[in-house]
Design a protein around this motif. Structure first.
Motif, PDB file in Angstrom:
ATOM      1  N   LYS A  90      -5.998  15.045  -1.489  1.00  0.00           N
ATOM      2  CA  LYS A  90      -6.289  16.303  -1.277  1.00  0.00           C
ATOM      3  C   LYS A  90      -5.798  16.751  -2.602  1.00  0.00           C
ATOM      4  CE  LYS A  90      -3.673  19.976   0.912  1.00  0.00           C
ATOM      5  NZ  LYS A  90      -2.331  20.313   0.384  1.00  0.00           N
ATOM      6  N   ASN A  91      -4.731  15.947  -3.307  1.00  0.00           N
ATOM      7  CA  ASN A  91      -4.566  16.480  -4.518  1.00  0.00           C
ATOM      8  C   ASN A  91      -5.058  16.292  -6.277  1.00  0.00           C
ATOM      9  OD1 ASN A  91      -1.772  16.906  -3.504  1.00  0.00           O
ATOM     10  ND2 ASN A  91      -0.587  14.940  -4.206  1.00  0.00           N
ATOM     11  N   TYR A 139      -0.256   5.060   4.950  1.00  0.00           N
ATOM     12  CA  TYR A 139      -1.320   5.029   4.349  1.00  0.00           C
ATOM     13  C   TYR A 139      -2.784   6.112   4.471  1.00  0.00           C
ATOM     14  CZ  TYR A 139       0.335   0.137   4.417  1.00  0.00           C
ATOM     15  OH  TYR A 139       0.549  -0.779   4.889  1.00  0.00           O
ATOM     16  N   GLU A 174     -10.713   6.112  -8.469  1.00  0.00           N
ATOM     17  CA  GLU A 174      -9.645   6.561  -7.761  1.00  0.00           C
ATOM     18  C   GLU A 174      -9.862   7.099  -6.400  1.00  0.00           C
ATOM     19  OE1 GLU A 174      -6.049   9.701 -10.065  1.00  0.00           O
ATOM     20  OE2 GLU A 174      -7.890   9.317 -10.920  1.00  0.00           O
ATOM     21  N   THR A 189      -3.267  12.722   1.782  1.00  0.00           N
ATOM     22  CA  THR A 189      -2.592  13.748   0.453  1.00  0.00           C
ATOM     23  C   THR A 189      -3.299  13.652  -0.743  1.00  0.00           C
ATOM     24  OG1 THR A 189      -1.003  13.647   1.351  1.00  0.00           O
ATOM     25  CG2 THR A 189      -0.138  13.924  -0.149  1.00  0.00           C
ATOM     26  N   ALA A 190      -3.579  12.143  -1.356  1.00  0.00           N
ATOM     27  CA  ALA A 190      -3.359  11.844  -2.723  1.00  0.00           C
ATOM     28  C   ALA A 190      -5.380  12.221  -3.104  1.00  0.00           C
ATOM     29  CB  ALA A 190      -3.375  10.086  -2.809  1.00  0.00           C
ATOM     30  N   ILE A 245       0.393  -1.442  -0.092  1.00  0.00           N
ATOM     31  CA  ILE A 245       0.110  -0.173   0.367  1.00  0.00           C
ATOM     32  C   ILE A 245       0.804   1.251  -0.107  1.00  0.00           C
ATOM     33  CG2 ILE A 245      -1.870   1.415   1.236  1.00  0.00           C
ATOM     34  CD1 ILE A 245      -2.923  -0.983   2.229  1.00  0.00           C
ATOM     35  N   ASN A 246       2.072   1.306   0.458  1.00  0.00           N
ATOM     36  CA  ASN A 246       3.333   1.797   0.732  1.00  0.00           C
ATOM     37  C   ASN A 246       3.516   2.499  -0.613  1.00  0.00           C
ATOM     38  OD1 ASN A 246       2.661   3.196   3.393  1.00  0.00           O
ATOM     39  ND2 ASN A 246       4.468   1.305   4.491  1.00  0.00           N
ATOM     40  N   LYS A 274       0.410   7.119  -6.494  1.00  0.00           N
ATOM     41  CA  LYS A 274      -0.418   7.922  -6.792  1.00  0.00           C
ATOM     42  C   LYS A 274      -0.363   9.771  -6.858  1.00  0.00           C
ATOM     43  CE  LYS A 274      -4.121   7.525  -7.609  1.00  0.00           C
ATOM     44  NZ  LYS A 274      -5.391   7.068  -8.679  1.00  0.00           N
ATOM     45  N   VAL A 275       0.617  10.223  -5.500  1.00  0.00           N
ATOM     46  CA  VAL A 275       0.694  10.867  -4.679  1.00  0.00           C
ATOM     47  C   VAL A 275       2.044  12.130  -5.385  1.00  0.00           C
ATOM     48  CG1 VAL A 275       0.992  12.506  -3.333  1.00  0.00           C
ATOM     49  CG2 VAL A 275      -0.171  10.536  -2.229  1.00  0.00           C
ATOM     50  N   TYR A 330       5.359  14.647   1.580  1.00  0.00           N
ATOM     51  CA  TYR A 330       4.970  14.090   0.553  1.00  0.00           C
ATOM     52  C   TYR A 330       5.048  15.497  -0.131  1.00  0.00           C
ATOM     53  CZ  TYR A 330       3.284   9.793   0.809  1.00  0.00           C
ATOM     54  OH  TYR A 330       3.032   8.563   0.923  1.00  0.00           O
ATOM     55  N   HIS A 354      -1.704   8.997   5.712  1.00  0.00           N
ATOM     56  CA  HIS A 354      -2.269  10.412   5.076  1.00  0.00           C
ATOM     57  C   HIS A 354      -1.594  10.376   3.795  1.00  0.00           C
ATOM     58  CE1 HIS A 354       0.291  14.346   5.944  1.00  0.00           C
ATOM     59  NE2 HIS A 354       1.630  13.942   5.264  1.00  0.00           N
ATOM     60  N   GLY A 355      -0.697   9.648   3.135  1.00  0.00           N
ATOM     61  CA  GLY A 355      -0.761   9.172   2.196  1.00  0.00           C
ATOM     62  C   GLY A 355      -2.379   9.205   0.957  1.00  0.00           C
ATOM     63  N   GLY A 356      -3.502   8.663   1.537  1.00  0.00           N
ATOM     64  CA  GLY A 356      -4.427   8.357   1.496  1.00  0.00           C
ATOM     65  C   GLY A 356      -4.819  10.263   1.203  1.00  0.00           C
ATOM     66  N   GLU A 384      -6.512  20.097  -8.160  1.00  0.00           N
ATOM     67  CA  GLU A 384      -5.793  19.316  -9.194  1.00  0.00           C
ATOM     68  C   GLU A 384      -6.075  19.462 -10.714  1.00  0.00           C
ATOM     69  OE1 GLU A 384      -2.054  17.420  -8.829  1.00  0.00           O
ATOM     70  OE2 GLU A 384      -1.563  18.621  -7.842  1.00  0.00           O
ATOM     71  N   VAL A 412       0.340   4.189  -3.249  1.00  0.00           N
ATOM     72  CA  VAL A 412      -0.011   5.589  -1.724  1.00  0.00           C
ATOM     73  C   VAL A 412       1.609   6.470  -3.015  1.00  0.00           C
ATOM     74  CG1 VAL A 412       0.561   7.441  -0.547  1.00  0.00           C
ATOM     75  CG2 VAL A 412      -0.843   5.069   0.073  1.00  0.00           C
ATOM     76  N   GLU A 433     -10.519   4.282  -4.208  1.00  0.00           N
ATOM     77  CA  GLU A 433      -8.762   3.768  -3.687  1.00  0.00           C
ATOM     78  C   GLU A 433      -7.391   4.347  -2.262  1.00  0.00           C
ATOM     79  OE1 GLU A 433      -6.343   3.935  -6.553  1.00  0.00           O
ATOM     80  OE2 GLU A 433      -4.741   2.213  -6.415  1.00  0.00           O
TER      81      GLU A 433
END
Lengths: 121, 926
Positions: B732-733, B723, B745, B729-730, A15-16, A22-23, A110, B725-727, B737, A19, B748
């Motif tokens: 948010k992006n 996960y 998307e 951030t994604a 998952i890392n 994706k970012v 990120y 925070h990544g989720g 954007e 992520v 996910e």
């Protein structure tokens, strides 16, 4: 237009990797690997990878072990660690000896990673 | 012709005409009557009569014939009406080719113009017919008589004659045919063989010649006809044979006799009778009753035989004993069911039946019978028991007497003070305990049943040196077969000691073993009295010696005493109770820091110098010693009146009594113990400091495990946070954007957040267990959950290098206790196991449930523990880890946690092989 620079990210948690891709894929050309060994293979095949970010705690080969190994063959790559652990003596030593450029902590910021990678491009 | 004649009278012609007419009328009448006769005959004749007309072809050859007329008999026989048959062809009438059958006969009669008579079977009517056919111009008449029954009867007669002949000739039984005079008419081969004569010879003889006269006469031979009789016959070779004769008159003057040779049969019968006689004689000479008992296939039973000696058994006459139902009725009601059951069982099993049972004799007394029988299946499906009944009353009574006496013996032994035991030394030198009375529990503290199972239990209670003597004594007793006696000590589990005296008598057995009957009695009180007496005697001697020595010593000591007292800074004092005068020596003044001139010498003067806090107590101690006539011994502080310095004083004193026991004085010493007191204080302080340090260290171990915990948790929690925070951030992006966000998307990214949250929650939950700070021991703890949580926390320490092999019990192990502390114990052990493995390895965790305990085994294949230090690993502060890495309290704390849960911990290890830790905790269900 500049082509995006190539980044390899290594983490044993899938998952890392998802992520990260994706970012970061908007800014970078992201390659991923689930282990240090797989990372080394990718580096062999993809000579234009410039940045390598690795997780610290992984089975078989730790992030630092990987960086030690990879830097022997690819001394021109820029290495980073991304880990959930606090900085310890070993990592501090790696930072001091410039083996790694930066040590990012999880959860990953990120924006900061992007900024650091761009700065060191 | 003469014309003249023609004119002859008309009258003559008329007459002639009339005559002719009359003759015709008469003939017609005759014809008519014949015709009528014929008709009557035709219609009423029993024989069939039918008239047929020939039918010829162009060349005049006969083809077939048709019916002109048939009489009622014929119609009846053909089963037709006249209308059906008249004018029909023969084949039409019978539906059968009668033309073919009869053509040869018809042709013959018309060729020869003669009638023919013959017999022929006519199929359509199933008749044998005696036929006669008569040709009449183009017609013929046939008559037929039904002779079917005659023919069949004749045939049967012939057949039966043949049968008889054949039977007679071929019979395996001798048969002879004689006339009324006894002359042979015929004999068969079997008869020739039986009589020893040839057929021809017999044909020349009469029956009387073979009958063994004068026993039986010819008359009896005939008189007894139609019933069997037995005669003796004399063969040609002179041999006499017994023959059974059955004679039957089969025709006038003809007699058929059947002779059956019964010589062998009679002989066998005679032998059987003799054998039975013999058997009866034998069975009657055997004690007990021999019998045959039979179960018939239809379920009934009978007793075909019982020997005459049966009368001896129960005092009933033989008639009664032969009645099987009567015999059953004499079985004692208590045994009836068992016996019947056993008989039926033997029937089914076809085995040897052997039972002992009670019966009632004619006087109503009990007779014990032992019965044996062997059952066999009879040819007709029944079961036959051949057996014997024996009177075993005496044996039974002896057994019962023995049983009673054994019971008495046991009762006596059980109630005797002490023990009774029987043991055996086998030829191979093995010691076996055959019997021990219940008293063994009182004497050796082990129940008799357990001792019987394992005699070591009592030998273990005997001290080694006593046991050695015992073995020597036993050997000697065995050798000389002499009684043995042995006093030994018994050490009971509660540390008390007993003295037991054992005495035994040996008996040598046929197999070379020796059995001792032994009694043991508790002689502890005697032994103690003896020992005390011995001690007392010894003491008395010592006392005399001591006194003498004392007298000599005393003088020397007195001298030394003062010297010593002075050097030891021990002050001496004496209070005269009658004058209340307190005398001090110089040292006393020094100790108290006062001048002799300032001291009044009164008792109160002493009290003035005491520390106010100790004064009352010290004076109280002093008074108590006086009132109780005991040693005065006290510790108190005094204050120097000049320097105000405080000193600690130890005071001792003794009361001095007059003859009447009144206290006349108290004397003793005082010495300064300030230094000792200070040292004691320091020691106490040091001890307190140590205790404090220790508890701090225990705390720090807790902190250390917390450290392990936080390090693990941080890493474990940072991944799921990554996960989340990544989720975030994604997403948010995406939001910033892109104008339109793709559902897939977004979903996910949300999934990562969900997984992250779930994992973090799980970790925090497991952490709760450790952070719980309660002292209660009443939670229900699932051991498997605790192990799993501990493993989760330790994951970062072993992941990727150590295989964890879980062998969990299928049932859930539950323990009542403190989950936080149990987790800490498990965490410590698992952490040790992980630390013991330098690189790669495996840890096996096994749980098992018994009724009372839950067993948890944790084993690793790591570095192991050296045997010289394994005893110390539980000691507090013992550690093999480098300084700063371990507190040395992990196992100590784990052990303490196990103790507070009434559990046990056992550690076994082999250097460089691995370590196994086994925990046992009380099962919740107990």
């Amino acid at each position: 237009m500049d082509s995006k620079c190539k980044v390899l990210y290594i983490d044993d948690e899938k998952i890392n990797l998802l992520v990260f891709m994706k970012v970061m894929e908007a800014k970078f050309d992201v390659l991923v690997a689930l282990s240090g060994a797989e990372g080394l293979e990718i580096l062999e095949k993809e000579p234009d990878v410039t940045h390598v970010i690795s997780d610290m705690k992984m089975p078989e080969m730790s992030g630092l072990e990987f960086v030690h190994e990879a830097s022997k063959t690819f001394p021109d790559k820029r290495f980073y660690l991304l880990s959930g652990f606090a900085i310890d003596d070993e990592i501090q030593e790696a930072l001091d000896s410039k083996l790694i450029i930066s040590y990012f902590t999880k959860p990953a910021d990120y924006n900061k990673i992007e900024k650091v990678l761009v700065e060191n491009n | 012709m003469d014309m003249g004649d023609t004119r002859l009278p008309t009258e003559l012609l008329m007459g002639r005409l009339i005559q002719a007419e009359e003759r015709v009328a008469a003939l017609t009448q005759m014809l008519n009557s014949h015709e009528e006769m014929y008709r009557n005959l035709f219609n009423n004749l029993g024989d069939e009569v039918h008239q047929w007309r020939l039918i010829r072809d162009d060349r005049g050859a006969i083809v077939t014939w048709e019916l002109v007329d048939a009489n009622p008999s014929a119609l009846k026989s053909w089963n037709k009406t006249k209308e059906e048959v008249i004018g029909k062809l023969t084949n039409e009438i019978f539906g059968y080719d009668a033309t073919a059958q009869f053509m040869p006969t018809i042709r013959k009669i018309f060729e020869m113009h003669e009638s023919v008579t013959w017999v022929e079977y006519f199929e359509p009517t199933h008749q044998y017919l005696s036929m006669k056919t008569i040709p009449m111009g183009e017609y013929f008449i046939s008559t037929g008589r039904d002779i079917t029954s005659d023919i069949l009867a004749e045939r049967r007669l012939k057949e039966s004659e043949q049968k008889f002949k054949s039977l007679f000739k071929n019979s395996s039984v001798a048969k002879i045919l004689v006339d009324t005079h006894g002359n042979y008419l015929d004999v068969n081969d079997s008869a020739c063989e039986l009589l020893g004569y040839s057929f021809e010879e017999l044909m020349m003889m009469s029956i009387s010649q073979i009958i063994n006269a004068p026993l039986q006469s010819e008359d009896t031979y005939f008189q007894r006809r139609n019933e069997a009789s037995e005669i003796e016959i004399k063969r040609k070779d002179g041999e006499i044979r017994m023959v059974e004769v059955f004679t039957k008159e089969i025709d006038s003057n003809q007699y058929l006799s059947t002779l059956i040779d019964v010589t062998e049969k009679r002989k066998n019968e005679r032998e059987r009778i003799l054998a039975e006689e013999k058997l009866r004689n034998i069975t009657n000479s055997v004690p007990g009753a021999i019998y045959q008992f039979k179960f018939h296939a239809d379920g009934s039973y009978s007793m075909p035989y019982i020997s005459e000696r049966a009368v001896d058994l129960l005092g009933f006459d033989y008639e009664k004993m032969m009645d099987v139902n009567f015999l059953f009725s004499r079985i004692h009601p208590e045994d009836m069911e068992r016996i019947m059951h056993s008989i039926f069982e033997a029937n089914i099993e076809n085995t040897l039946w052997s039972q002992e049972f009670k019966t009632l004799n004619s006087a109503g007394a009990i007779v014990w019978i032992k019965g044996y029988s062997y059952s066999i299946r009879d040819f007709d499906g029944g079961i036959v028991h051949n057996g014997v009944f024996l009177d075993v009353t005496e044996k039974k009574q002896a057994e019962e007497a023995l049983r009673v006496s054994q019971q008495e013996y046991q009762n006596i032994t059980e109630n005797l003070p002490g023990i009774v035991l029987r043991h055996r030394l086998t030829a191979e030198g093995r010691n076996e305990l055959l019997f021990v009375s219940k008293g063994v529990e009182d004497m050796y503290g082990v129940p008799a049943e357990e001792v019987m199972a394992d005699n070591q239990l009592i030998w273990k209670r005997i001290p080694q040196e006593d046991f050695a003597i015992f073995m020597a004594l036993i050997q000697e007793s065995a050798k000389k077969l002499s009684p043995w006696k042995f006093e030994h000590r018994v050490q009971l589990t509660d540390q008390t000691e007993k003295w037991v005296l054992m005495k035994g008598i040996p008996f040598e057995q046929y197999d070379g073993s020796i059995i001792w009957d032994t009694i043991g009695i508790d002689i502890t009180p005697q032994k103690k009295a003896e020992q005390e007496l011995e001690q007392l005697n010894k003491n008395l001697e010592d006392l005399v010696q001591e006194r003498a020595m004392k007298a000599i010593k005393l003088a020397k000591e007195l001298e030394l005493y003062w010297l010593a007292a002075e050097n030891a800074k021990s002050g001496v004092w004496r209070l005269d109770m009658r004058t209340n005068k307190l005398e001090w020596d110089d040292i006393m003044y020094q100790l108290y820091g006062i001048d002799r001139k300032d001291f009044s010498g009164a008792f109160d003067a002493w009290g003035k110098n005491l520390h106010p806090e100790d004064k009352d107590r010290a004076i109280n101690d002093f008074n108590e010693a006086i009132s109780k006539r005991t040693i005065f011994d006290s510790l108190f502080r005094i204050i120097n009146p000049n320097t105000h310095q405080i000193s600690h004083i130890r005071a001792k004193g003794k009361v001095e009594l007059d003859e009447e026991g009144n206290v006349i004085a108290v004397y003793g010493t005082n010495w300064d113990v300030t230094r000792e007191m200070e040292l004691a204080d320091e020691r106490e302080k040091a001890l307190n400091t140590l205790k404090e340090t220790q508890s701090q260290l225990i705390q720090s171990e807790k902190m250390a495990s917390l450290g392990v915990l936080t390090a693990g948790v941080a890493h474990e929690i940072n991944n799921p946070l990554n996960y989340i925070h990544g989720g975030y951030t994604a997403i948010k992006n995406l939001v910033e954007e892109q104008k339109e966000i793709e559902r897939a998307e977004l979903s996910e990214c949300l999934e990562w957040i969900k997984i992250g949250t779930d994992r973090a929650t799980q970790i925090v939950k497991s952490l709760n267990l450790f952070s719980r700070n309660t002292n209660s021991l009443i939670e229900e703890c699932s051991i498997h959950a605790l192990i799993d949580d501990s493993l989760l926390i330790l994951q970062n320490k072993y992941k990727g290098r150590i295989d964890i092999i879980k062998k969990y019990s299928s049932a859930q192990p539950l323990v009542v206790g403190n989950s936080g502390r149990l987790s800490q114990a498990l965490l410590n052990l698992l952490s040790n196991a992980i630390d013991a493995i330098a690189n790669k390895g495996a840890i096996s965790i096994e749980t098992a449930l018994s009724k009372k305990y839950i067993k948890i085994s944790i084993s690793d294949n790591g570095c192991g523990i050296a045997p010289e230090i394994i005893e110390r690993v539980i000691d507090p502060f013992f550690t093999t880890k480098p300084p700063g890495k371990g507190t040395g309290l992990g196992l100590y704390i784990t052990k303490a946690i196990m103790d507070e849960h009434n559990g046990r911990m056992q550690i076994t290890s082999e250097l460089n092989k691995g370590t196994l830790v086994v925990l046992e905790l009380p099962n919740k269900n107990v």
